[in-house]
Design a protein around this motif. Sequence first.
Motif, short mmCIF file in Angstrom:
data_model
loop_
_atom_site.label_atom_id
_atom_site.label_comp_id
_atom_site.label_asym_id
_atom_site.label_seq_id
_atom_site.Cartn_x
_atom_site.Cartn_y
_atom_site.Cartn_z
N THR A 114 0.84 -1.22 0.00
CA THR A 114 0.00 0.00 0.00
C THR A 114 0.87 1.26 0.00
O THR A 114 0.54 2.25 -0.65
N ASP A 115 2.00 1.20 0.69
CA ASP A 115 2.90 2.37 0.66
C ASP A 115 3.41 2.62 -0.75
O ASP A 115 3.46 3.75 -1.23
N ASP A 116 3.83 1.53 -1.43
CA ASP A 116 4.37 1.69 -2.78
C ASP A 116 3.31 2.23 -3.74
O ASP A 116 3.60 3.09 -4.58
N THR A 117 2.09 1.68 -3.62
CA THR A 117 1.07 2.09 -4.58
C THR A 117 0.65 3.54 -4.32
O THR A 117 0.41 4.30 -5.25
N PHE A 118 0.61 3.93 -3.05
CA PHE A 118 0.26 5.32 -2.78
C PHE A 118 1.38 6.26 -3.21
O PHE A 118 1.15 7.34 -3.77
N ALA A 175 -7.17 5.37 -2.86
CA ALA A 175 -8.17 6.44 -3.01
C ALA A 175 -8.42 7.11 -1.66
O ALA A 175 -8.57 8.35 -1.58
N ILE A 176 -8.44 6.31 -0.60
CA ILE A 176 -8.64 6.89 0.74
C ILE A 176 -7.44 7.74 1.13
O ILE A 176 -7.56 8.88 1.61
N ARG A 177 -6.25 7.19 0.86
CA ARG A 177 -5.04 7.94 1.24
C ARG A 177 -4.94 9.24 0.43
O ARG A 177 -4.46 10.26 0.93
N ALA A 178 -5.37 9.17 -0.84
CA ALA A 178 -5.33 10.37 -1.68
C ALA A 178 -6.25 11.45 -1.10
O ALA A 178 -5.88 12.63 -1.01
N ASP A 192 -7.13 11.78 1.94
CA ASP A 192 -6.55 12.30 3.18
C ASP A 192 -5.36 13.22 2.93
O ASP A 192 -5.08 14.12 3.70
N ALA A 193 -4.65 12.94 1.79
CA ALA A 193 -3.45 13.74 1.50
C ALA A 193 -3.79 14.93 0.61
O ALA A 193 -2.90 15.68 0.20
N GLY A 194 -5.05 15.06 0.23
CA GLY A 194 -5.45 16.20 -0.61
C GLY A 194 -5.08 16.03 -2.08
O GLY A 194 -4.96 17.00 -2.81
N ILE A 195 -4.91 14.78 -2.52
CA ILE A 195 -4.66 14.55 -3.95
C ILE A 195 -6.01 14.34 -4.62
O ILE A 195 -6.73 13.41 -4.26
N PRO A 196 -6.36 15.20 -5.56
CA PRO A 196 -7.69 15.05 -6.17
C PRO A 196 -7.73 13.87 -7.13
O PRO A 196 -6.82 13.70 -7.94
N LEU A 197 -8.76 13.06 -7.04
CA LEU A 197 -8.92 11.95 -7.98
C LEU A 197 -10.24 12.11 -8.72
O LEU A 197 -11.23 12.54 -8.13
N ALA A 198 -10.22 11.74 -9.99
CA ALA A 198 -11.45 11.83 -10.77
C ALA A 198 -12.30 10.57 -10.59
O ALA A 198 -13.49 10.59 -10.84
N GLY A 199 -11.66 9.48 -10.19
CA GLY A 199 -12.45 8.26 -10.01
C GLY A 199 -11.60 7.12 -9.49
O GLY A 199 -10.37 7.20 -9.44
N GLN A 200 -12.28 6.07 -9.08
CA GLN A 200 -11.59 4.84 -8.68
C GLN A 200 -12.35 3.66 -9.32
O GLN A 200 -13.58 3.62 -9.27
N VAL A 201 -11.59 2.76 -9.94
CA VAL A 201 -12.20 1.59 -10.57
C VAL A 201 -11.68 0.35 -9.85
O VAL A 201 -10.47 0.08 -9.85
N LEU A 202 -12.59 -0.36 -9.23
CA LEU A 202 -12.20 -1.51 -8.42
C LEU A 202 -12.72 -2.77 -9.11
O LEU A 202 -13.94 -3.01 -9.13
N ALA A 233 0.29 -8.57 10.65
CA ALA A 233 -0.02 -7.19 11.07
C ALA A 233 -1.50 -7.08 11.47
O ALA A 233 -2.33 -7.84 10.97
N GLU A 234 -1.75 -6.14 12.29
CA GLU A 234 -3.15 -5.90 12.70
C GLU A 234 -3.93 -5.37 11.50
O GLU A 234 -3.39 -4.63 10.67
N LEU A 235 -5.19 -5.78 11.42
CA LEU A 235 -6.00 -5.39 10.27
C LEU A 235 -6.54 -3.97 10.47
O LEU A 235 -7.30 -3.71 11.40
N THR A 236 -6.10 -3.08 9.59
CA THR A 236 -6.58 -1.69 9.68
C THR A 236 -7.16 -1.28 8.34
O THR A 236 -7.13 -2.05 7.38
N ALA A 237 -7.62 -0.04 8.27
CA ALA A 237 -8.20 0.47 7.02
C ALA A 237 -7.16 0.53 5.90
O ALA A 237 -7.51 0.62 4.74
#
Length: 847
Positions: free
Chosen positions: A661-665, A701-704, A706-716, A755-759
């Motif tokens: 998740t760190d790498d992808t963000f 998308a959640i991290r974005a 929170d970090a103020g990176i605007p996204l136009a969409g997310q495709v899951l 690891a503990e399961l978090t968001a």
Amino acid sequence: MGSHYDVVVVGAGFAGLYAVHKMRDELGLDVQAFEAAGGVGGTWWWNRYPGARCDFESIHYSYSFSEEIQRGWEWSERFAGQPEILAYLEWVADKLDVRRAFRFNTRVTSTNWDDKAARWIICTDDGATCTARFVVSCVGGLSVAKEPEFPGSETFRGELYRTSSWPHEPVDLTGKRVAVIGTGSTGIQVIQEIANEAAELTVFQRTPNFAAPLGNEPVDLAQRRWNAEHHAELRAGSRQHMIGVPYDPPSGPALAATPDERRRIFDKYWDRGGFRLLVSTFSDVIFNQQANETIAEYIRERIRERVKDPATAALLCPTDHPYASKRPPFETGYYEAYNLPHVHLVDVRSAPIEAITPTGVRTSSKSYEFDVIILATGFDVFTRPLLNLGLRGRDGLKLEDRWANGPTSYLGVQIAGFPNLFVINGPKSAVALYNVPLATEDNVNFVAAALARAIADKTATFEATYEAEEAWGRLCEGILNLTVIPHSKGSWYMGENIPGKARAAYFFAGGAPLYRAICAEIAHVGYGGFALDRVSAPIPPMVRLDPAAALLLGSMLARVMKPLDELNLDEVRAVAESLRELQLPGPAMRVETVEAPRARIYIPDRAGPLPVIVFYHGGGWISGSLDLADAPCRRLADENGAIVVSAHYRLAPEHSFPAATDDTFAALSWVWKHVSAYGGDPGRIVVMGESAGANLAAVAAIRARDAGIPLAGQVLIYPPIDPEASTASRTEFADGPFFTRAIGEKMWGAYLGGAELTALAAPSRASSLAGLAPALVLTLELDISRDEAEDYAGALASAGVPVRLHRFDGLFHGVFNMSAFIPRVREMYASIGEFVATCKEQITEAA
Ligand code: NA7
């Protein structure tokens, strides 16, 4: 009312003999069997015409269930003739002592269901009646001859024979003028056999056939012994093969091979008999008309080489149907027979037969005189033998009425509305393309297990549901429509050889491994799709598969792939990479590589600034690569006119959570800052991922946000959301198809690494989903992660996020990477395309 039995078996061919043995000797049931013929043998009792023989090797075309039987019989020829096959079946009948269960020369005339007593009432042509709790039909698929369409056969003053009810005494054809009508497998066998015996032989051909050399030869004594002793090796893998014979797998697609390579492969399998020419040459000949034409033309060339008179050769070359769209016949000197001066070929396509006359045959253009006429005009397949049992099911339902629009069945084994009637190799079973003795054993074993279950549970009625029949019918038809078979004309495969018969899918063309896997699943889940005492069990996932997905799964099973959850890490990674072979190639375009963060940037040749897709590949966080994502990313870039950044991330278990998740963000942040240098619009970024990559996209998308990176969409694309989600889909599809709960759990375990399961791993656990980018969530009906993904879509919507949810029926986890084999993947791309277009519009409007 006569005697009552546990089971009545009808027919004493391969199926009936084994069924009696199984039900009587293994289940200990009280079995009465009937057979219209005077002895055992079924097809091989009736079809005594000159030249009758099998065209699957006898070592395969024989029972496999008994060690003793396999060791005890030595075949004298590679492809045994009718007398030897009949002798074998008689020998088996004696060994199993099953003759005493049969009443021979006795035809079943009516079979009526008595709903009150939950039993069948069976009447026979000797005037007797009996009752039975179960009826097991072993009447065969090709056991009732087609009614001759020519008037006047009773007026013929010479001898008239039908191949399928040939006299038991030898028929002397020497010095006689003989006619053969029909050039199917049977006609071809007769013609080549009697060509040298008859004084004049005239063949009436309506449709030429693609016959290939049988390659029959005697088996010497040493080899016979070896065969009898090594049956286990010979049988190993047979059932794993599409047609139930351990032939070589094909060499990939014909259309990908050069003409020389094709010629080399066709030559290799041309004259070895069996169905090698179909199944061991190229994978696409049965699916693709253009590929099929390469083999069709090869066979036509071979015919032209062998037949001296070019006009006769031209008549013998089929041009109106694809190879194997009709059941391919095999021959030994068939084409050379037409080089004999006394053998004549008459084309009855251009001048049809009008009548049989007292002296011979009259066509629309000429009359011919004969001493003997042989009819080899085929069979009223699959349905007629059952209709002839005079079946009436619940509420007096006639089978004729049930099948007015073509046959229906579940697995070919049961017909809704006809409880406790089991059919061995019925319509829509796999038998037409599956080595008959093995197909038979599989069906009998399935039925025996069902009976055992019904008896143990004191179940009065065991029947297929109408819904299961419909689903099975859809699967059979869908699979058949992916092949060239519906392009045949007049084939019994489609019921088209009988005037007025419904054109339909008469058999399951998905191959033995898939058929077996489906039957096993059905039994395993407690007879899904059947109703026991009217309580129906749900139709199992495999029956609900999209036809192309089913075929692909079947070919994976045929490759003896271990179940995914039994693979070690290296094997999982190899399988993930091998999925590239299942993808349509992506279009060519400019691709840039960056190293920090590692990514590939796909840049279509369009005027920018372009929307941007940041794509994360799937692979359960433990496998997958930028290579795996290459073709999809090209396609996404091309179809959406978007810059696609395919982002690398570190894999578990070497690098467990939160590495991925760190790498992808980090990649997403980099794209936001730098994508304009590549022609991308940082204000129009859509984050997208497949499977585990979709989980990473959702978190990104959640991290974005929170970090103020605007996204136009997310495709899951079928995202796993939470390993602890307790959902119906996780239970229902725990054993697949293809992707299982066990492998899913292993992947989550490796990713989390304790690891503990978090968001940051399970996005549904985020404290708020409000303010996230609009989402497109694609889910698959037959997928363990379906419900958690749909729940997540629901949660996003509840939080005010614009969400589109699109569920694809009949597909299983992973199909996004299987675009070359599952045409409906294009619907996923279309859905993405629509969504990305809306994202663009929204941003444009906002701007
Ligand atoms: P097939 O393969 O159905 O062949 C029947 C043949 O009889 C075929 O050539 C037909 O021509 C011909 N036929 C049927 N009716 C007519 C009429 N009215 N006029 C002219 N010719 C006619 O049956 P087989 O017994 O050879 O083989 C059956 C299966 O047994 C075989 O597939 C193996 O599984 C074993 P058409 O092609 O219809 O023009």
